[in-house]
Design an enzyme around this catalytic site. Structure first.
Site, short mmCIF file in Angstrom:
data_model
loop_
_atom_site.label_atom_id
_atom_site.label_comp_id
_atom_site.label_asym_id
_atom_site.label_seq_id
_atom_site.Cartn_x
_atom_site.Cartn_y
_atom_site.Cartn_z
N LYS A 173 0.83 -1.21 0.00
CA LYS A 173 0.00 0.00 0.00
C LYS A 173 0.87 1.26 0.00
CE LYS A 173 -3.84 2.40 0.35
NZ LYS A 173 -3.61 3.60 1.12
N GLU A 180 0.71 6.71 -6.76
CA GLU A 180 -0.40 7.66 -6.83
C GLU A 180 0.10 9.11 -6.81
OE1 GLU A 180 -3.18 8.74 -3.30
OE2 GLU A 180 -4.03 6.97 -4.28
#
Length: 301
Positions: A173, A180
């Site tokens: 993550k 991102e």
């Protein structure tokens, strides 16, 4: 399956409601009374304290943590530890540092308690669209939790998986969020260039809509960007200040430790830091330097 959700903020409450809709029983605890009341209206069984929420669970107990990363996680585990027994499972669905996760997992393993780290992506849209789940920890424990993960994911077969040992879910993550950062920065810079080409008077919302279909840069992030541009093309009322929640920093630090070049992610993080300086001393000094060596005019502030 029955479980307790600890932390009923927006993300935790949304995840709990999706589980309830999928047929699971979710007991919830949050220190805020208003959060507990709102959770009850969404089908979650609220408890006034952590002890009651855990005591009501069948064994082996499943407790899902949706609390802020850092000391709050350690404090919550310290409260949970006396209430749990061997075979119970604790899932950390927040954005904890993977090194903290490994430490916590090793400590709980001494008591036979499984600590599962679940990197969770989906944000405010997860309730309707499902969550992308990157899961680390003991494989047998993860397999026992399959009904929970399959309900939270976009479909029972897609968007989730066991990615490795303790810490692997949070590590994955962390890198996801670093990627991102870079994607967001690239979109932001590209649209900024388009906006500054005033002679062509681009409709940025319309252009984003074109790119959403067939373009090699199409993505869900572009979908959200297109919506934002349609609603507020001038970004009125939005301060040029971009926060970061830590994963980008951790990603850059990990890249350095592993001798991996990650310039795009690193620069996107630095741009976020730069956005917070509304009275940049460095920029003032740069202007002064240009004046000193070249006699270039200095704009008075």
């Amino acid at each position: 399956m029955e479980l307790a959700m600890i932390g009923l903020g927006r993300m935790g409450a949304n995840m709990a409601e999706r589980l309830v809709r999928g047929g699971h029983t979710v007991r919830g605890y949050d220190p805020g009374e208003a959060a507990r009341q709102q959770a009850e209206a969404r089908g979650i069984v609220p408890h006034a304290n952590l002890q009651n929420a855990v005591a009501a669970l069948p064994t082996p107990r499943v407790v899902w943590l949706m609390v802020p990363a850092g000391q709050v996680v350690d404090d919550t585990i310290a409260q949970l530890r006396p209430l749990l027994a061997a075979g119970d499972m604790v899932i950390d669905g927040g954005n904890s540092n993977y090194k903290d996760t490994q430490r916590r997992g090793a400590q709980l393993a001494e008591a036979g308690i499984h600590y599962i780290d679940c990197g969770t992506s989906g944000g405010v849209w997860g309730l309707a669209e499902g969550y992308s789940l990157m899961i680390g920890g003991d494989a047998d424990a993860v397999a026992r939790l399959q009904p929970v993960f399959a309900t939270l994911a976009p479909t029972p077969q897609t968007g989730w998986g066991h990615v490795g040992p303790s810490g692997a879910g949070h590590f994955a993550k962390m890198i996801h969020n670093g990627i991102e950062y870079g994607m967001m920065q690239a979109y932001a810079e590209g649209f900024a260039i388009l906006k500054h080409k005033q002679a062509m008077d681009f409709d940025l919302g319309a252009l984003a809509e074109i790119w959403r279909h067939g373009s090699v840069v199409r993505s869900w992030l572009l979908d959200l960007t297109a919506d934002a541009l349609k609603r507020n093309p001038q970004m009125d009322g939005i301060a040029p200040y971009v926060a970061d929640s830590g994963e980008g920093r951790w990603t850059v630090a990990e890249a350095i430790d592993l001798n991996v070049s990650a310039p795009v992610i690193t620069l996107s993080l630095l741009e976020r830091l730069r956005s917070r300086d509304d009275d940049s001393y460095a920029d003032k000094l740069l202007a002064a330097m240009r004046n000193e060596f070249g006699g270039h005019a200095v704009k008075q502030g």
